[in-house]
Design an enzyme around this catalytic site. Structure first.
Site, PDB file in Angstrom:
ATOM      1  N   HIS A 356      15.146 -16.277  -1.955  1.00  0.00           N
ATOM      2  CA  HIS A 356      13.748 -15.935  -2.239  1.00  0.00           C
ATOM      3  C   HIS A 356      12.996 -17.006  -3.005  1.00  0.00           C
ATOM      4  O   HIS A 356      11.850 -16.779  -3.392  1.00  0.00           O
ATOM      5  CB  HIS A 356      13.656 -14.635  -3.039  1.00  0.00           C
ATOM      6  CG  HIS A 356      14.118 -13.435  -2.298  1.00  0.00           C
ATOM      7  ND1 HIS A 356      13.262 -12.626  -1.581  1.00  0.00           N
ATOM      8  CD2 HIS A 356      15.345 -12.917  -2.144  1.00  0.00           C
ATOM      9  CE1 HIS A 356      13.968 -11.640  -1.026  1.00  0.00           C
ATOM     10  NE2 HIS A 356      15.231 -11.798  -1.351  1.00  0.00           N
ATOM     11  N   LYS A 544      -0.293 -10.750  -9.657  1.00  0.00           N
ATOM     12  CA  LYS A 544       1.085 -11.171  -9.400  1.00  0.00           C
ATOM     13  C   LYS A 544       1.676 -11.572 -10.737  1.00  0.00           C
ATOM     14  O   LYS A 544       0.952 -11.636 -11.729  1.00  0.00           O
ATOM     15  CB  LYS A 544       1.122 -12.339  -8.412  1.00  0.00           C
ATOM     16  CG  LYS A 544       0.142 -13.476  -8.800  1.00  0.00           C
ATOM     17  CD  LYS A 544       0.116 -14.616  -7.790  1.00  0.00           C
ATOM     18  CE  LYS A 544      -0.740 -14.369  -6.577  1.00  0.00           C
ATOM     19  NZ  LYS A 544      -0.004 -14.016  -5.370  1.00  0.00           N
ATOM     20  N   ARG A 545       2.995 -11.838 -10.766  1.00  0.00           N
ATOM     21  CA  ARG A 545       3.561 -12.321 -12.022  1.00  0.00           C
ATOM     22  C   ARG A 545       2.867 -13.605 -12.463  1.00  0.00           C
ATOM     23  O   ARG A 545       2.362 -14.364 -11.637  1.00  0.00           O
ATOM     24  CB  ARG A 545       5.063 -12.574 -11.847  1.00  0.00           C
ATOM     25  CG  ARG A 545       5.864 -11.304 -11.805  1.00  0.00           C
ATOM     26  CD  ARG A 545       5.711 -10.503 -13.091  1.00  0.00           C
ATOM     27  NE  ARG A 545       6.399 -11.137 -14.193  1.00  0.00           N
ATOM     28  CZ  ARG A 545       7.586 -10.764 -14.649  1.00  0.00           C
ATOM     29  NH1 ARG A 545       8.204  -9.730 -14.139  1.00  0.00           N
ATOM     30  NH2 ARG A 545       8.152 -11.412 -15.655  1.00  0.00           N
ATOM     31  N   LYS A 550       2.121 -20.342  -9.533  1.00  0.00           N
ATOM     32  CA  LYS A 550       1.167 -19.455  -8.853  1.00  0.00           C
ATOM     33  C   LYS A 550      -0.278 -19.814  -9.198  1.00  0.00           C
ATOM     34  O   LYS A 550      -1.220 -19.355  -8.586  1.00  0.00           O
ATOM     35  CB  LYS A 550       1.462 -18.001  -9.207  1.00  0.00           C
ATOM     36  CG  LYS A 550       2.813 -17.508  -8.685  1.00  0.00           C
ATOM     37  CD  LYS A 550       3.066 -16.067  -9.089  1.00  0.00           C
ATOM     38  CE  LYS A 550       4.485 -15.585  -8.795  1.00  0.00           C
ATOM     39  NZ  LYS A 550       4.719 -15.258  -7.376  1.00  0.00           N
ATOM     40  N   THR A 652       3.967 -11.411  -0.881  1.00  0.00           N
ATOM     41  CA  THR A 652       3.800 -10.178  -0.125  1.00  0.00           C
ATOM     42  C   THR A 652       2.491  -9.507  -0.522  1.00  0.00           C
ATOM     43  O   THR A 652       1.919  -8.754   0.271  1.00  0.00           O
ATOM     44  CB  THR A 652       4.983  -9.207  -0.374  1.00  0.00           C
ATOM     45  OG1 THR A 652       5.275  -9.211  -1.781  1.00  0.00           O
ATOM     46  CG2 THR A 652       6.203  -9.629   0.391  1.00  0.00           C
ATOM     47  N   LYS A 656      -0.637  -7.368   1.599  1.00  0.00           N
ATOM     48  CA  LYS A 656      -1.237  -6.082   1.218  1.00  0.00           C
ATOM     49  C   LYS A 656      -2.756  -6.192   1.193  1.00  0.00           C
ATOM     50  O   LYS A 656      -3.477  -5.293   1.649  1.00  0.00           O
ATOM     51  CB  LYS A 656      -0.716  -5.636  -0.160  1.00  0.00           C
ATOM     52  CG  LYS A 656       0.781  -5.350  -0.169  1.00  0.00           C
ATOM     53  CD  LYS A 656       1.370  -5.289  -1.578  1.00  0.00           C
ATOM     54  CE  LYS A 656       2.890  -5.431  -1.511  1.00  0.00           C
ATOM     55  NZ  LYS A 656       3.508  -5.717  -2.818  1.00  0.00           N
TER      56      LYS A 656
HETATM   57  C1  26Q Z   1      17.651 -14.648 -12.288  1.00  0.00           C
HETATM   58  C2  26Q Z   1      18.615 -14.901 -13.250  1.00  0.00           C
HETATM   59  C3  26Q Z   1      18.560 -14.287 -14.485  1.00  0.00           C
HETATM   60  C4  26Q Z   1      17.525 -13.404 -14.755  1.00  0.00           C
HETATM   61  C5  26Q Z   1      16.553 -13.156 -13.812  1.00  0.00           C
HETATM   62  C6  26Q Z   1      16.611 -13.780 -12.568  1.00  0.00           C
HETATM   63  C7  26Q Z   1      15.569 -13.509 -11.561  1.00  0.00           C
HETATM   64  C8  26Q Z   1      14.923 -12.275 -11.508  1.00  0.00           C
HETATM   65  C9  26Q Z   1      13.949 -12.037 -10.574  1.00  0.00           C
HETATM   66  C10 26Q Z   1      15.233 -14.464 -10.632  1.00  0.00           C
HETATM   67  C11 26Q Z   1      14.254 -14.217  -9.673  1.00  0.00           C
HETATM   68  C12 26Q Z   1      13.606 -12.991  -9.647  1.00  0.00           C
HETATM   69  C13 26Q Z   1      12.569 -12.670  -8.685  1.00  0.00           C
HETATM   70  C14 26Q Z   1      12.168 -13.474  -7.717  1.00  0.00           C
HETATM   71  C15 26Q Z   1      11.081 -13.091  -6.817  1.00  0.00           C
HETATM   72  O1  26Q Z   1      10.448 -12.060  -6.974  1.00  0.00           O
HETATM   73  N1  26Q Z   1      10.810 -13.903  -5.791  1.00  0.00           N
HETATM   74  C16 26Q Z   1       9.758 -13.588  -4.846  1.00  0.00           C
HETATM   75  O2  26Q Z   1      10.338 -12.887  -3.769  1.00  0.00           O
HETATM   76  C17 26Q Z   1       9.360 -12.404  -2.884  1.00  0.00           C
HETATM   77  C18 26Q Z   1      10.036 -11.567  -1.841  1.00  0.00           C
HETATM   78  O3  26Q Z   1      10.749 -12.374  -0.962  1.00  0.00           O
HETATM   79  C19 26Q Z   1       8.573 -13.556  -2.286  1.00  0.00           C
HETATM   80  O4  26Q Z   1       7.526 -13.016  -1.517  1.00  0.00           O
HETATM   81  C20 26Q Z   1       7.978 -14.433  -3.385  1.00  0.00           C
HETATM   82  O5  26Q Z   1       7.369 -15.565  -2.822  1.00  0.00           O
HETATM   83  C21 26Q Z   1       9.070 -14.842  -4.349  1.00  0.00           C
HETATM   84  O6  26Q Z   1       8.512 -15.550  -5.442  1.00  0.00           O
END
Ligand code: 26Q
Length: 816
Positions: A356, A544-545, A550, A652, A656
């Site tokens: 991702h 978004k976050r 971003k 995503t 929407k």
């Molecule tokens: C990893 C290690 C330790 C703690 C937290 C994490 C962690 C947590 C959440 C790493 C990544 C995330 C989330 C990533 C994320 O939301 N990525 C998004 O995924 C979407 C669905 O595929 C994409 O549309 C986005 O582009 C992408 O940023």
């Protein structure tokens, strides 16, 4: 589903009575909500039981979607919609004089995810059930979800999100399926009579993993799949032996371990911090899931593990559950005596990995010391996997030490979880076409060369049930009245709206709905934040976050430049605009938090300056979450999707907004590229560098943002405001942002995300949007075309591709 309204009404009244000892007319909204959930759940449970009866009796293949996050959003409305009971329920409540919206608002939004990745998992579950595909979502029952965000004096403040505070109305505890998960200790090799070794973990700590099941209701069918979230309980609440020996702290160790394991979701997305508890969480839910699956498999099929891949698929949602590769090997080899090679073939056939992100900060790499201490047997298995993989590289590709060091699963004192996932899977996919190409040609190039057949793309999607049917009921109704209701299960049906983009009557209805949604949002801001916004202004939304890539910063700096223009020329002919932001920042991400403060400072400046006559407004919507997204997105005119090209894997939110008739302001990044393909260049505002250009700039490494500062007076004016006291009484407050853009901060490149480089191009695109909006009819046409062309972005399409191309999963029809 046809239900008898009178029966339903009686059940509801009865449930209020038993649950709250009250007559329905005296019940609080919370009590009514609870009774309504109980009533609906009864109908759901019949289908739920039946679904699993059929799965078990047919021995159908099941996919387990392994994910650290499921950002489900509220259950009630979605369950009612998918049960197709909306009209009946609304009518009954009306007859009882109950305000349905008020009930809905009492449900605490279950925030068991950070953002895109978690919400994608939720959309996928909705599609799986709707497509009658046998599936489990497998994750963690965090006691606290993503923090609740408060804005105090312009700063983000985090408050705990106690989502279970009023009870867990949708979850069903299943203690009978509990399993033990072991951590730490040491491994002893025991020689068997046949000369083989058995490996036994000793002196470990353990917890009991207890599953809670949540129903995932399919739309207009009888399928109810399961979201299974694991909670931790102590095995021996109190270790009496240790206590008697005077070792008080050890006595409560296991209890504390259980308590902390599932306490809280890590709120940092796309940022790996190497925290021990996080690794524990990962192993906890993966081990519990796989143990339970194998127990059930053996009950149903004995120990014929050759057919395991015909019965189960495990989809790894990013690297977070990638330890599954090693845990499955452990269960097959250690606990079921399979030879390594056989177990390895089975494991690869069962597992598939989705990537991702290409953000290097997000790559999970665990230090050997930590990993081997916490999971001694798993570490040995990873070592063996690594050893065999390196041998393969040497034998098959003549790989030298350089190549080995680049590709090894264990190197530089770390275990690289992405590489473990790739080596142990038969499929590796990206989440948008561009993203997959970048994986193949840049990030994972070496692996693509070795395993080209494993790589594939699955462009993300969203469920139209929640994001149109539920979030925008007025537009949903107009669409159904115009082209029928097939779009609920086939979003490409929306193409039939194309001719209506020229239909005066339809245009009016479409835009009246947008207007109504905008007014409702304006009322919401008034009521919750005391802010007045003009429903006749353009609603320009970025939610978004918060992340530097971003580029919320690009957006807010552009707002400042518009403000400056208006100050110089108060008569400037621009359409009034409301810039709405919503974003949580990771609690420890200082720069991101400062950007939130900046947005709020700009809001203070702009919103309180009467000389600009309300032409600009900036709103920071507090505590962005699924239920707020459901209010914001249907009211949007412009959707901001402005990441630095190559950085946003897919996005995503972009889908929407498009579905709800907003026009995208976007870079050629992630799925924006495919949105452009679907909608055509005249119905989207594209600007900025391409991914290739960004990658080339990074390689050349000679970009100097001062050139832009010197040449572009708008940029100069805005940047100066960051450090001259206009925005805060402390002129140094935003110095870090200023420095990061022009000089680089703490060794990072200046303007790493090309905010200044893309600024002029962004401003021009914004001007195009302003001009287009003045032609109300043209704008409306574009908006309708956006909705009409969004069919590709249904998660039903995505899930069909996963089912056919990765899982080999077939629908199972459920008859009642
Ligand atoms: C990893 C290690 C330790 C703690 C937290 C994490 C962690 C947590 C959440 C790493 C990544 C995330 C989330 C990533 C994320 O939301 N990525 C998004 O995924 C979407 C669905 O595929 C994409 O549309 C986005 O582009 C992408 O940023």
């Amino acid at each position: 589903m046809k239900i008898d309204k009178e029966v339903f009404k009686t059940q509801l009244i009865e449930n209020v009575k038993t649950l709250s000892r009250k007559k329905i007319e005296n019940a609080t909204p919370e009590q009514l909500y609870e009774a309504l959930v109980f009533t609906i759940r009864d109908y759901v449970t019949d289908k739920w039981l039946r679904t699993h009866e059929v799965y078990d009796s047919t021995g159908a293949k099941v996919v387990c979607y392994l994910s650290m996050e499921f950002l489900m959003g509220r259950f009630l409305g979605n369950a009612i919609l998918n049960m197709t009971m909306t009209d009946e329920v609304q009518e009954v409540l009306k007859e009882l004089n109950i305000d349905y919206n008020q009930l809905e608002e009492t449900e605490h939004d279950p925030g068991l995810g950070n953002g895109g990745l978690g919400r994608l998992a939720a959309c996928f579950l909705d599609s799986l059930s709707t497509l009658e595909l046998p599936a489990y979502g497998c994750g963690i029952r965090y006691h606290y979800g993503i923090f609740e965000q408060k804005i105090e004096n312009g700063y983000q403040v985090e408050k705990p999100d106690n989502w279970l505070e009023n009870g867990d109305m949708w979850g069903v505890k299943r203690p009978e399926y509990s399993v033990e998960v072991k951590f730490g200790g040491n491994v002893r090799a025991v020689r068997q009579p046949d000369g083989q070794y058995n490996f036994v973990q000793e002196n470990y700590q353990s917890v009991i993993a207890v599953p809670y099941d949540y129903p995932v209701v399919g739309y207009n069918n009888n399928t109810v799949n399961t979201l299974r979230l694991w909670d931790a309980e102590a095995k021996n609440k109190f270790d009496l032996k240790s206590f008697n020996e005077g070792n008080y702290s050890k006595a409560v160790e296991e209890e504390n371990l259980a308590k902390t394991l599932t306490e809280v979701l890590y709120p940092a997305d796309e940022h790996y911090a190497g925290k021990e508890l996080r690794l524990r969480q990962q192993y906890f839910f993966v081990s519990a899931t796989l143990q339970r699956v194998i127990n059930k498999f053996k009950d149903m099929y004995g120990d014929n593990f050759d057919i395991l891949p015909d019965k189960y698929a495990f989809q790894l949602n990013d690297t977070h559950p990638s330890i599954a590769v090693a845990e499955l090997m452990r269960i097959l080899v250690d606990e079921n005596s399979l030879p390594w090679d056989k177990a390895w073939e089975i494991t690869k056939k069962c597992c598939a990995y989705t990537n991702h992100t290409i953000m290097s900060e997000a790559l999970e790499k665990w230090p050997i010391e930590l990993f081997s201490r916490l999971l001694p047997r798993i570490y040995m298995i990873v070592e063996e996997i690594n050893k065999r993989f390196c041998e393969y590289l040497i034998n098959k590709y003549n790989a030298g030490p350089e190549k080995i060091r680049k590709m090894a699963v264990i190197a530089d004192g770390q275990i690289r979880m992405a590489f473990l996932a790739i080596v142990g899977s038969h499929s590796v996919n990206g989440v948008a076409a561009l993203h997959t190409e970048i994986l193949k040609n840049q990030e994972l190039k070496d692996f693509y060369e070795v395993f080209p057949e494993r790589f594939n793309n699955k462009t993300n999607g969203i469920t139209q049930r929640r994001w149109l049917g539920h979030a925008n009921p007025r537009l949903a109704k107009l669409i159904t009245d115009t082209i029928g209701d097939k779009w609920y299960t086939d979003l490409t049906e929306l193409k039939k709206l194309m001719p209506y983009a020229k239909d005066k009557d339809f245009i009016k209805k479409f835009m009246d709905i947008k207007q109504k949604n905008k007014e409702e949002l304006s009322d919401y801001f008034k009521a919750t934040m005391g802010i007045e916004i003009d429903p006749n202004s353009i609603y320009d939304i970025q939610v978004k976050r918060l992340h530097e890539y971003k580029r919320q910063l690009l957006n807010i700096l552009h707002v400042l430049s518009l403000y400056n223009k208006l100050k110089v020329n108060p008569g400037l002919d621009i359409t009034p605009r409301t810039f709405i932001f919503g974003a949580k920042s990771a609690a420890g991400y200082r720069r991101a938090k400062l950007i939130i403060k900046l947005i709020n400072s700009v809001a203070d400046l702009v919103n309180n300056d009467e000389s600009i006559e309300g032409k600009l407004k900036v709103v920071f919507a507090e505590n962005y979450r699924v239920s707020l997204a459901e209010k914001l997105i249907p009211a949007a005119d412009i959707s901001e999707q402005i990441s630095t090209a190559s950085k946003e894997a897919s996005g995503t939110g972009n889908m929407k907004f498009m579905l709800n008739g907003a026009l995208t302001m976007g870079t050629l990044d992630g799925a924006n590229v495919e949105i452009l393909e679907e909608v055509g260049k005249d119905n989207i505002f594209i600007f900025g560098m391409t991914a290739d250009e960004v990658i080339a700039e990074y390689a050349a490494n000679n970009y100097n943002p001062w050139d832009i500062y010197n040449m572009n007076s708008d940029v100069r004016g805005v940047l100066n405001m960051l450090i001259n006291g206009t925005l805060d009484e402390n002129p140094e407050l935003f110095r870090e942002i200023y420095d990061s853009l022009l000089n680089g901060y703490n060794g990072s490149r200046p303007d790493e995300y090309f905010v200044l480089k893309d600024f002029a191009s962004y401003a021009q695109a914004q001007e195009r949007a302003d001009k287009l909006y003045k032609d109300k009819e043209k704008w409306a046409q574009c908006a309708i075309i956006n909705t009409a062309c969004s069919g590709k972005f249904s998660s039903d399409r995505t899930i069909k591709e996963y089912a056919e191309e990765i899982w080999n999963l077939k629908p199972v029809h459920i008859d009642m």
